[in-house]
Design a protein around this motif. Structure first.
Motif, PDB file in Angstrom:
ATOM      1  N   PHE A   1      -5.605  -0.066   0.957  1.00 24.01           N
ATOM      2  CA  PHE A   1      -5.627   1.072   0.044  1.00 24.01           C
ATOM      3  C   PHE A   1      -4.534   2.057   0.453  1.00 24.01           C
ATOM      4  O   PHE A   1      -4.100   2.076   1.618  1.00 24.01           O
ATOM      5  CB  PHE A   1      -6.980   1.797   0.082  1.00 24.01           C
ATOM      6  N   SER A   2      -4.132   2.883  -0.469  1.00 22.69           N
ATOM      7  CA  SER A   2      -3.188   3.950  -0.160  1.00 22.69           C
ATOM      8  C   SER A   2      -3.798   4.897   0.868  1.00 22.69           C
ATOM      9  O   SER A   2      -4.932   5.340   0.724  1.00 22.69           O
ATOM     10  CB  SER A   2      -2.842   4.730  -1.431  1.00 22.69           C
ATOM     11  N   LYS A   3      -3.015   5.219   1.915  1.00 18.03           N
ATOM     12  CA  LYS A   3      -3.538   6.120   2.933  1.00 18.03           C
ATOM     13  C   LYS A   3      -3.764   7.524   2.382  1.00 18.03           C
ATOM     14  O   LYS A   3      -4.530   8.295   2.956  1.00 18.03           O
ATOM     15  CB  LYS A   3      -2.589   6.177   4.126  1.00 18.03           C
ATOM     16  N   PHE A   4      -3.132   7.851   1.268  1.00 15.07           N
ATOM     17  CA  PHE A   4      -3.301   9.176   0.680  1.00 15.07           C
ATOM     18  C   PHE A   4      -4.646   9.315  -0.031  1.00 15.07           C
ATOM     19  O   PHE A   4      -5.116  10.411  -0.274  1.00 15.07           O
ATOM     20  CB  PHE A   4      -2.159   9.483  -0.290  1.00 15.07           C
ATOM     21  N   HIS A   5      -5.238   8.199  -0.383  1.00 11.79           N
ATOM     22  CA  HIS A   5      -6.500   8.244  -1.134  1.00 11.79           C
ATOM     23  C   HIS A   5      -7.666   7.610  -0.382  1.00 11.79           C
ATOM     24  O   HIS A   5      -8.820   7.780  -0.786  1.00 11.79           O
ATOM     25  CB  HIS A   5      -6.343   7.534  -2.483  1.00 11.79           C
ATOM     26  N   PHE A   6      -7.356   6.872   0.696  1.00  7.44           N
ATOM     27  CA  PHE A   6      -8.393   6.083   1.363  1.00  7.44           C
ATOM     28  C   PHE A   6      -9.580   6.938   1.795  1.00  7.44           C
ATOM     29  O   PHE A   6     -10.732   6.570   1.568  1.00  7.44           O
ATOM     30  CB  PHE A   6      -7.822   5.346   2.573  1.00  7.44           C
ATOM     31  N   HIS A   7      -9.328   8.108   2.424  1.00  8.08           N
ATOM     32  CA  HIS A   7     -10.453   8.902   2.937  1.00  8.08           C
ATOM     33  C   HIS A   7     -11.349   9.385   1.811  1.00  8.08           C
ATOM     34  O   HIS A   7     -12.567   9.469   1.960  1.00  8.08           O
ATOM     35  CB  HIS A   7      -9.956  10.072   3.787  1.00  8.08           C
ATOM     36  N   ARG A   8     -10.749   9.680   0.641  1.00 11.22           N
ATOM     37  CA  ARG A   8     -11.579  10.097  -0.507  1.00 11.22           C
ATOM     38  C   ARG A   8     -12.366   8.915  -1.056  1.00 11.22           C
ATOM     39  O   ARG A   8     -13.532   9.057  -1.455  1.00 11.22           O
ATOM     40  CB  ARG A   8     -10.695  10.711  -1.589  1.00 11.22           C
ATOM     41  N   GLN A   9     -11.736   7.742  -1.095  1.00 17.53           N
ATOM     42  CA  GLN A   9     -12.437   6.552  -1.572  1.00 17.53           C
ATOM     43  C   GLN A   9     -13.603   6.206  -0.644  1.00 17.53           C
ATOM     44  O   GLN A   9     -14.693   5.837  -1.104  1.00 17.53           O
ATOM     45  CB  GLN A   9     -11.466   5.370  -1.658  1.00 17.53           C
ATOM     46  N   PHE A  10     -13.377   6.320   0.645  1.00 20.91           N
ATOM     47  CA  PHE A  10     -14.433   6.015   1.623  1.00 20.91           C
ATOM     48  C   PHE A  10     -15.610   6.972   1.432  1.00 20.91           C
ATOM     49  O   PHE A  10     -16.772   6.537   1.375  1.00 20.91           O
ATOM     50  CB  PHE A  10     -13.868   6.119   3.041  1.00 20.91           C
TER      51      PHE A  10
ATOM     52  N   ALA B   1     -16.399   8.691  -1.214  1.00 23.41           N
ATOM     53  CA  ALA B   1     -17.047   8.433  -2.499  1.00 23.41           C
ATOM     54  C   ALA B   1     -17.941   7.203  -2.434  1.00 23.41           C
ATOM     55  O   ALA B   1     -19.020   7.163  -3.043  1.00 23.41           O
ATOM     56  CB  ALA B   1     -15.988   8.263  -3.585  1.00 23.41           C
ATOM     57  N   ALA B   2     -17.499   6.170  -1.688  1.00 19.03           N
ATOM     58  CA  ALA B   2     -18.258   4.920  -1.612  1.00 19.03           C
ATOM     59  C   ALA B   2     -19.498   5.046  -0.736  1.00 19.03           C
ATOM     60  O   ALA B   2     -20.552   4.489  -1.054  1.00 19.03           O
ATOM     61  CB  ALA B   2     -17.365   3.797  -1.085  1.00 19.03           C
TER      62      ALA B   2
ATOM     63  N   ALA C   1     -25.181   4.628   4.349  1.00 23.35           N
ATOM     64  CA  ALA C   1     -23.830   4.134   4.061  1.00 23.35           C
ATOM     65  C   ALA C   1     -23.771   2.623   4.202  1.00 23.35           C
ATOM     66  O   ALA C   1     -23.248   1.922   3.327  1.00 23.35           O
ATOM     67  CB  ALA C   1     -22.829   4.805   5.001  1.00 23.35           C
ATOM     68  N   ARG C   2     -24.329   2.093   5.277  1.00 15.97           N
ATOM     69  CA  ARG C   2     -24.253   0.649   5.506  1.00 15.97           C
ATOM     70  C   ARG C   2     -25.077  -0.132   4.488  1.00 15.97           C
ATOM     71  O   ARG C   2     -24.723  -1.251   4.122  1.00 15.97           O
ATOM     72  CB  ARG C   2     -24.727   0.340   6.927  1.00 15.97           C
TER      73      ARG C   2
END
Length: 293
Positions: free
Chosen positions: A38-47, A49-50, A128-129
């Motif tokens: 994933f893009s490092k610019f969005h990964f933390h937000r995706q994580f 959100a998930a 989360a898990r």
């Protein structure tokens, strides 16, 4: 589930497994986003959100969970080593973080863990898990096996699920003193109640170790019994085996009615084949056994 969504979940699962395998390492956003592709610019937000918590908090909780298991169940390990493996440069920094999370110092937790705050602290991690854990099974996952009768030593846990950790501590200490190592003496859990009974006081589980030796209780309330042999439906679960409820529900609710089989008069039980923290959580293995007529 669409192919695109399945691929997305698989990429996120890769990240969780990578974190589990590399808890001792420097885990940064650049590296983790690369694992997920994933893009490092969005990964933390995706994580976030998930999973409902940030990747930093997830890593911190995963490290503290492993550290707390080692404190409670591995009395031969030094607190300093546990602190360093949890990513802290000094024991006092680890102690502050541990006390803030659990309300106890590491040394106090080792001597007498307060399990209720411990369970509450890991609620976000477990949630989360659970979002990516295997909850769907098919009939191809179940095999019917003839198992031999196994003589076992039993330590019963009766009462509040929150106190199970204390019973596990006593069980581990007893079997260590008895020389019944998990590599040579199999470990079983026999469920005598639902995972969440209406009254927590009704929760009931037997912690068992297979052995043909004479039993020295050594001050514990150890009983001798057996897990009867016979035909069993067996379902193997790999990863995050703290919660085997989805697998148990599949056996009872889906597989058994469709199979034409009948359950025998012995409870559902499991054999634990590999354990966290000896292996990363996603590599822990348990087999559920549903006794059949």
């Amino acid at each position: 589930m669409t192919a695109a969504l399945r691929t997305y979940h698989e990429r996120m699962q890769r990240v969780l497994e990578y974190i589990d395998r590399h808890l001792n390492d420097d885990l940064d956003l650049d590296g983790l986003s690369g694992v997920a592709a994933f893009s490092k610019f969005h990964f933390h937000r995706q994580f976030t959100a998930a999973f409902g918590l940030s990747v930093y908090r997830y890593i911190q909780l995963a490290r503290l969970k492993r550290a707390s298991y080692r404190l409670a169940y591995r009395d031969g390990e030094r607190v300093t080593d546990i602190a360093m493996d949890a990513g802290y440069e000094a024991p006092d920094a680890f102690a502050r973080a541990f006390r803030q999370r659990f309300g106890q110092s590491p040394s106090s937790f080792r001597k007498s863990p307060d399990w209720e705050p411990w369970l509450a602290a890991f609620g976000p991690l477990d949630s989360a898990r659970s979002k990516l854990m295997q909850t769907r099974f098919t009939s191809d996952d179940v095999i019917i096996r003839d198992v031999p009768t196994t003589r076992v030593a039993i330590l019963e846990h009766r009462g509040e699920p929150a106190m199970l950790g204390a019973t596990i501590q006593r069980f581990i200490a007893w079997r260590k003193a008895a020389g019944l190592h998990p590599k040579t003496s199999p470990t079983f859990n026999v469920w005598r109640s639902e995972r969440r009974p209406t009254s927590p006081a009704d929760y009931s589980i037997d912690l068992c170790v297979g052995t043909d030796r004479p039993i020295d209780a050594n001050g514990e309330q150890i009983k001798v019994g057996e897990i009867p042999g016979g035909r069993c439906a067996v379902l193997r679960v790999v990863g995050h085996t703290d919660n085997l409820e989805p697998a148990a529900l599949y056996l009872y609710r889906d597989w058994l009615p469709a199979s034409g089989e009948e359950a025998r008069d012995f409870p559902l039980y499991c054999q634990r084949l590999s354990f966290f923290p000896e292996v990363p959580e996603h590599e822990a293995v348990a087999e559920l056994f549903l006794p059949l007529k």
